[in-house]
Design an enzyme around this catalytic site. Structure first.
Site, mmCIF file in Angstrom:
data_model
loop_
_atom_site.group_PDB
_atom_site.id
_atom_site.type_symbol
_atom_site.label_atom_id
_atom_site.label_comp_id
_atom_site.label_asym_id
_atom_site.label_seq_id
_atom_site.Cartn_x
_atom_site.Cartn_y
_atom_site.Cartn_z
ATOM 1 N N ASP A 111 -4.700 -11.941 -17.903
ATOM 2 C CA ASP A 111 -4.889 -12.315 -19.298
ATOM 3 C C ASP A 111 -4.919 -13.831 -19.407
ATOM 4 O O ASP A 111 -4.256 -14.524 -18.628
ATOM 5 C CB ASP A 111 -3.758 -11.764 -20.169
ATOM 6 C CG ASP A 111 -3.847 -10.257 -20.372
ATOM 7 O OD1 ASP A 111 -4.963 -9.714 -20.374
ATOM 8 O OD2 ASP A 111 -2.795 -9.632 -20.540
ATOM 9 N N ASP A 130 -9.869 -6.582 -23.356
ATOM 10 C CA ASP A 130 -9.066 -6.069 -24.474
ATOM 11 C C ASP A 130 -9.846 -6.141 -25.781
ATOM 12 O O ASP A 130 -9.796 -5.225 -26.608
ATOM 13 C CB ASP A 130 -7.764 -6.850 -24.609
ATOM 14 C CG ASP A 130 -6.877 -6.746 -23.379
ATOM 15 O OD1 ASP A 130 -6.962 -5.737 -22.658
ATOM 16 O OD2 ASP A 130 -6.088 -7.686 -23.148
#
EC number: 3.4.23.36
Length: 155
Positions: A111, A130
């Protein structure tokens, strides 16, 4: 759309985390406070839930993502979906498989995106996969046909 989502996510992770060396410098303010790059290793699902870091949970999450992707693909092939719903299914599957690849390669999902605004300091990081998963799910909710049957009772 699945291939596009997959490639865009993996390319963004490669450029930001490896080429820009975010893994080493940990943080880059891009357009503060709205957009920042913050290195993150997500061993769970959204917001790190179920992220105990065990190998068992890693493989359960991989298996669950693959089963969900297969289910969405089977459903999408058997259902006459409008283009927007087809695109949504593709985004969802491509994003999910991009995160699966991360789990296979690294043991966790990479991330790097962090967004804050208006006095709210968001501590969470996420990635483009995401975003694609979320956008795909929203597209399916709004654009997939509703096959509810109405009861003849009361008519």
């Amino acid at each position: 759309m699945a291939a596009v989502a997959f490639v865009v996510d993996q390319l963004s992770k490669y450029l930001v985390i490896h080429v820009m060396e975010l893994w080493r410098i940990r943080s880059v303010d891009v357009l503060p406070p709205v957009l920042n790059f913050r290195y993150g290793e997500n061993r769970g699902i959204n917001f790190g839930l179920f992220g105990d870091g065990s190998e068992a949970s890693r493989w359960v999450l991989i298996g669950l993502a693959v089963v969900i992707c297969a289910g969405v693909l089977i459903w999408a092939r058997r259902t006459a979906l409008p283009r927007m719903a087809q695109a949504g299914a593709g985004l969802l599957v491509g994003g999910a498989l991009a995160n699966v690849l991360d789990r296979l390669l690294y043991g966790y999902v990479l991330d790097f995106l962090n967004m804050s605004c208006c006095g709210f300091n968001n501590p969470f990081v996420f990635n483009l996969a995401d975003v694609f998963i979320f956008a795909g799910a929203i597209a399916l909710v709004f654009f997939a046909p509703d096959h509810k049957t109405t009861s003849k009772k009361g008519q």
